[in-house]
Design a protein around this motif. Structure first.
Motif, PDB file in Angstrom:
ATOM      1  N   UNK A 337       4.347   7.380   8.819  1.00  0.00           N
ATOM      2  CA  UNK A 337       5.552   7.620   8.105  1.00  0.00           C
ATOM      3  C   UNK A 337       5.153   8.468   7.006  1.00  0.00           C
ATOM      4  N   UNK A 338       4.002   8.308   6.224  1.00  0.00           N
ATOM      5  CA  UNK A 338       3.552   8.916   5.140  1.00  0.00           C
ATOM      6  C   UNK A 338       2.694  10.051   5.466  1.00  0.00           C
ATOM      7  N   UNK A 339       2.579  10.594   6.743  1.00  0.00           N
ATOM      8  CA  UNK A 339       1.645  11.657   7.174  1.00  0.00           C
ATOM      9  C   UNK A 339       1.536  12.824   6.222  1.00  0.00           C
ATOM     10  N   UNK A 340       2.469  13.217   5.485  1.00  0.00           N
ATOM     11  CA  UNK A 340       2.460  14.414   4.739  1.00  0.00           C
ATOM     12  C   UNK A 340       1.480  14.256   3.510  1.00  0.00           C
ATOM     13  N   UNK A 341       1.213  12.941   3.284  1.00  0.00           N
ATOM     14  CA  UNK A 341       0.083  12.679   2.072  1.00  0.00           C
ATOM     15  C   UNK A 341      -0.836  11.951   2.682  1.00  0.00           C
ATOM     16  N   UNK A 342      -1.712  12.311   3.709  1.00  0.00           N
ATOM     17  CA  UNK A 342      -2.892  11.457   4.050  1.00  0.00           C
ATOM     18  C   UNK A 342      -3.859  11.352   3.044  1.00  0.00           C
ATOM     19  N   UNK A 343      -3.931  11.980   1.966  1.00  0.00           N
ATOM     20  CA  UNK A 343      -5.019  11.910   0.695  1.00  0.00           C
ATOM     21  C   UNK A 343      -4.769  10.738  -0.018  1.00  0.00           C
ATOM     22  N   UNK A 344      -3.681   9.937   0.065  1.00  0.00           N
ATOM     23  CA  UNK A 344      -3.260   8.762  -0.565  1.00  0.00           C
ATOM     24  C   UNK A 344      -3.905   7.646  -0.028  1.00  0.00           C
ATOM     25  N   UNK A 345      -4.874   6.747  -0.850  1.00  0.00           N
ATOM     26  CA  UNK A 345      -5.415   5.806  -0.434  1.00  0.00           C
ATOM     27  C   UNK A 345      -4.370   4.922  -0.200  1.00  0.00           C
ATOM     28  N   UNK A 346      -4.749   3.884   0.975  1.00  0.00           N
ATOM     29  CA  UNK A 346      -3.846   2.754   1.316  1.00  0.00           C
ATOM     30  C   UNK A 346      -4.556   1.445   0.950  1.00  0.00           C
ATOM     31  N   UNK A 347      -3.637   0.699  -0.068  1.00  0.00           N
ATOM     32  CA  UNK A 347      -4.284  -0.764  -0.555  1.00  0.00           C
ATOM     33  C   UNK A 347      -3.450  -1.909  -0.118  1.00  0.00           C
ATOM     34  N   UNK A 348      -3.875  -2.480   1.013  1.00  0.00           N
ATOM     35  CA  UNK A 348      -3.126  -3.880   1.514  1.00  0.00           C
ATOM     36  C   UNK A 348      -3.217  -4.829   0.318  1.00  0.00           C
ATOM     37  N   UNK A 349      -2.204  -5.550   0.168  1.00  0.00           N
ATOM     38  CA  UNK A 349      -2.244  -6.687  -0.976  1.00  0.00           C
ATOM     39  C   UNK A 349      -1.187  -7.536  -0.750  1.00  0.00           C
ATOM     40  N   UNK A 350      -1.321  -8.766  -1.643  1.00  0.00           N
ATOM     41  CA  UNK A 350      -0.202  -9.732  -1.594  1.00  0.00           C
ATOM     42  C   UNK A 350       0.030  -9.879  -3.064  1.00  0.00           C
TER      43      UNK A 350
END
Length: 461
Positions: A337-350
């Motif tokens: 869904x956010x493929x236009x910004x592949x450079x943005x790091x993804x941080x899983x959290x709770x």
């Protein structure tokens, strides 16, 4: 009593819709707090630096006090008010000069009397001498003295400031040696370099306020299961690895059609406040609901940050509700869904358990460093020579563009300028290759990298 060097705290309290946020904005000198005719707009504590007659202090805006409201939201507002009163050195109680005393005003005055804190009673909406005469009815509440004025028009606000400064504790000189720990509320002065401003954005009920509360280690922001609890953009300061961060919790952003069908005026103001907070920030943390899935609206919100040249980090919240395979599927779906910004790091959290919150802050620090990174021109041009040798620009119309040199024009966000003859002939694939090569060679994690191609200036004869 405040610690050495800490600013005294002044809390603004009162029942709903008496003008507390208008007065807060007037004393701060900026339009920070949301102001609306609907009662109960203010819900969280809102802090801002203020200065009156040469004295600096921390001003706190609070939600409307109403002991008759017994629901969960009213209890949360009362809890926030109790915290503000406990930490306050001086209290400004705002009353409505035109409506006269009410039962809620009486309950507020009784509460302040029991707190034994220095109190300044401000009869707001006293726009004229006639309104000041009407304000005399407020003495029936048993208040010792009233300052009559108008927060909206600034009438007698200087007199109010004199009354506040007269009740502030004596200034205590600062002493060195004290530091805030990781995730602790920050002191008045931060670590090395200016504080990083981080806007926490996302859809309603994604967990933005819960995340900020966990980082702070206190219930600073009101949290409710109903979407739309946060309305103002609230600034909070924390220190992580000796670096000060200003986290800005914002209102949830819904689709335009949903806003139009709802309470358009108030919600539009909330949306405008969130966008203003984003424009004042350097980094945007997009909080997404992993259990519900990243939606098109999340992509639009992230697009707002990217369009404004802000660094970006994606916080995939509520992973505690998912199993291992479901979590991997949620991460893949978020990337799609956010493929236009592949450079943005993804941080899983709770946000509920705090799992991953520390890693998120460390990522924000790295992204902040990339956002302000400057690459020396000599190093850039050595890199550029390698790019041209391994991947020469494609020709168009039989003419090969001549690329001369590259330089970094600015930081935050980084902008690179390439001097090139025939810049208009460059194929978009080559331009994309240059951007990706810059990322691979110099990092720029979580940062939108922009490269512009300009023709060289002609020499004057």
């Amino acid at each position: 009593m405040n610690a050495a060097g800490a600013k005294p705290v002044v809390a603004v309290v009162g029942r709903p819709n008496v003008g507390k946020s208008t007065l807060f904005n007037r004393l701060v000198g900026r339009r920070l707090a949301l102001v609306h005719d609907e009662p109960g707009v203010k819900r969280d504590r809102h802090y801002a630096d203020a200065r009156s007659l040469g004295r600096d202090y921390l001003l706190v805006d609070t939600g409307g006090f109403d002991p008759e409201v017994q629901d969960e939201m009213g209890g949360g507002i009362r809890h926030q008010l109790d915290i503000a009163l406990a930490e306050a050195d001086v209290v400004v109680c705002v009353l409505d000069a035109r409506e006269g005393p009410t039962g809620v005003d009486g309950a507020a005055v009784d509460l302040l009397r029991r707190s034994a804190k220095p109190v300044v009673y401000f009869a707001n909406k006293s726009d004229t001498a006639r309104h000041e005469q009407e304000a005399s009815e407020l003495y029936r509440l048993g208040v010792p003295q009233l300052v009559c004025g108008s927060a909206l028009h600034g009438r007698n606000v200087a007199e109010l400031e004199r009354a506040i400064v007269a009740r502030l504790p004596a200034a205590v000189p600062a002493r060195g040696g004290a530091e805030a720990g990781d995730g602790a509320p920050a002191p008045a002065a931060g670590g090395p370099g200016p504080a990083l401003r981080v806007a926490v954005i996302g859809r309603p009920n994604a967990g933005k306020s819960s995340l900020v509360n966990h980082i702070l280690g206190e219930e600073r922001l009101l949290v409710d299961s109903k979407p739309g609890t946060t309305r103002d953009a609230i600034d909070v300061r924390v220190v992580r690895r000796r670096r000060e961060l200003v986290l800005v919790d914002t209102a949830g952003l819904r689709r335009k059609a949903s806003v139009a069908r709802g309470r358009s005026t108030l919600e539009a103001l909330c949306v405008m406040g969130a966008i203003r907070a984003l424009e004042r920030a350097e980094i945007a943390v997009l909080v997404c609901d992993a259990a519900a899935g990243v939606a098109e609206q999340d992509a639009k919100i992230l697009g707002l940050a990217v369009d404004r040249g802000r660094a970006a980090v994606v916080a995939l919240n509520k992973i505690d509700l998912l199993g291992r395979e479901a979590r991997r599927a949620a991460e893949r779906q978020a990337r799609e869904v956010l493929s236009f910004a592949p450079w943005a790091p993804l941080c899983p959290l709770s946000a509920t358990t705090g799992r991953g919150a520390g890693q998120l802050l460390d990522t924000v620090l790295r992204v902040g460093a990339s956002y302000h990174q400057r690459v020396p021109t000599a190093e850039l041009n050595r890199f550029f020579e390698q790019v041209l040798a391994s991947h020469p620009p494609t020709t168009s119309g039989g003419r090969a563009p001549r690329l001369q040199y590259i330089t970094q024009a600015c930081i935050a966000p980084p902008l690179f300028v390439v001097m090139a003859r025939g810049a208009g002939e460059l194929h978009f694939s080559f331009q994309r290759y240059v951007v990706n090569s810059i990322r691979r060679s110099f990092g720029f994690e979580g940062v939108p990298v922009r490269v512009r191609y300009r023709p060289p200036r002609r020499r004057e004869r």
